[in-house]
Enzyme design. Sequence first.
Site, PDB file in Angstrom:
ATOM      1  N   ASP A  62       0.824  -1.211   0.000  1.00  0.00           N
ATOM      2  CA  ASP A  62       0.000   0.000   0.000  1.00  0.00           C
ATOM      3  C   ASP A  62       0.856   1.258   0.000  1.00  0.00           C
ATOM      4  OD1 ASP A  62       0.947  -0.343   2.582  1.00  0.00           O
ATOM      5  OD2 ASP A  62      -1.004  -0.561   3.503  1.00  0.00           O
ATOM      6  N   ASN A 106      -7.782  -1.874  13.982  1.00  0.00           N
ATOM      7  CA  ASN A 106      -9.187  -2.102  13.595  1.00  0.00           C
ATOM      8  C   ASN A 106      -9.335  -3.332  12.708  1.00  0.00           C
ATOM      9  OD1 ASN A 106      -8.020  -1.272  11.241  1.00  0.00           O
ATOM     10  ND2 ASN A 106      -9.388   0.469  10.864  1.00  0.00           N
TER      11      ASN A 106
HETATM   12  C1  GLP Z   1      -0.425   0.847   8.387  1.00  0.00           C
HETATM   13  C2  GLP Z   1      -0.222   0.037   7.131  1.00  0.00           C
HETATM   14  C3  GLP Z   1      -0.553  -1.410   7.326  1.00  0.00           C
HETATM   15  C4  GLP Z   1       0.106  -1.931   8.600  1.00  0.00           C
HETATM   16  C5  GLP Z   1      -0.416  -1.159   9.769  1.00  0.00           C
HETATM   17  C6  GLP Z   1       0.105  -1.636  11.107  1.00  0.00           C
HETATM   18  O1  GLP Z   1      -1.716   1.308   8.540  1.00  0.00           O
HETATM   19  N1  GLP Z   1      -0.971   0.512   6.035  1.00  0.00           N
HETATM   20  O2  GLP Z   1      -0.127  -2.148   6.197  1.00  0.00           O
HETATM   21  O3  GLP Z   1      -0.155  -3.290   8.731  1.00  0.00           O
HETATM   22  O4  GLP Z   1      -0.026   0.185   9.568  1.00  0.00           O
HETATM   23  O5  GLP Z   1       1.227  -0.926  11.464  1.00  0.00           O
HETATM   24  P1  GLP Z   1       2.055  -1.061  12.789  1.00  0.00           P
HETATM   25  O6  GLP Z   1       2.957  -2.233  12.571  1.00  0.00           O
HETATM   26  O7  GLP Z   1       2.845   0.217  12.883  1.00  0.00           O
HETATM   27  O8  GLP Z   1       1.108  -1.242  13.906  1.00  0.00           O
END
Ligand code: GLP
Length: 225
Positions: A66, A126
Site C-alpha cells: 500500500d 481495527n
Molecule cells: C499501516 C499500514 C498497514 C500496517 C499497519 C500496522 O496502517 N498501512 O499495512 O499493517 O499500519 O502498522 P504497525 O505495525 O505500525 O502497527
Amino acid sequence: MKQHPTITHFASYEEMSKAAAKLVTHYVFKTNANLALPTGGTPIGMYKELVEKNLDWANVRTFNLDEYYPINIDSQQSYYYYMYENLFSTLKNHQSPQISFPHAYYDNHISSAGGLDLAVIGVGNNGHIAFNEPGSEPNSETRIVKLDKQTIEDNARFFDSIEDVPTHSITMGISTIFKAREILILAQGKSKLEILKKGLWNKETKDIPVSWLRKHRNLKVFYCD
Ligand code: GLP
C-alpha cells in the site's frame, strides 16, 4: 481438520523478527520469487535482520502492499521512502525494475509476473490489512480507499500533526492478498492479539478485514507482546 489458524507466540520481538526474516530468506533463495511487503512499525525488526543477512536479491521482485494517496514519494512519511530507508537501499541486486508500488493495473501486473509467492502483512488495530479498512469485500482488488478514523489516529504518530495524515491511500485488495501462495501475518501488542483472535477465530466479516484470511490454506500468524 484445524478449527482455526494457529497464532504462534514468540517470547520477544527479536525472536519474531528473526523467524519472519528466515521465512523471507527461504523465498529470496528461490528463483523468481515474488514478495508482497508491508510497512508500519512491526516489520522494522524483520527488515533489520534481512539487511544483516546481506543476501543476493537478484531473483526477487517485490510488490508493496500500500501507499498513501496522494503523497509526495520523497517525503519521509511515504511508504516508498520507508522501504528505501529500511530495506531497498541496502539490498544487493535489488534495483528499481524489481520494485513495485500499487498503481491502477497492479493486479494484472502481479498476475502476469506469476502471482505472489509470499505476502508478509501487518494488521491494524481495527483489523485492517494493508489499507483494506473495515467494510472491505473479499473480492476487492487494488484500489483507492478512504482511511478509517482509527487508522488516521494510529498513523498520526508518523506525521507532524493529525491534519497532515492523508485521508486516502492506494492498497492491494483482499483478493489480491488472498491469492498469495503463502501469507505471513506479523503482529505485536495486546490489542493486535485481540483483533487477530476476533478475526481469525470467528466467522468471516467485513467489519474485521483480516478475518477474510482465516481460510487461506497456507497462513502463518506470528505474534509477540
Ligand atoms: C499501516 C499500514 C498497514 C500496517 C499497519 C500496522 O496502517 N498501512 O499495512 O499493517 O499500519 O502498522 P504497525 O505495525 O505500525 O502497527
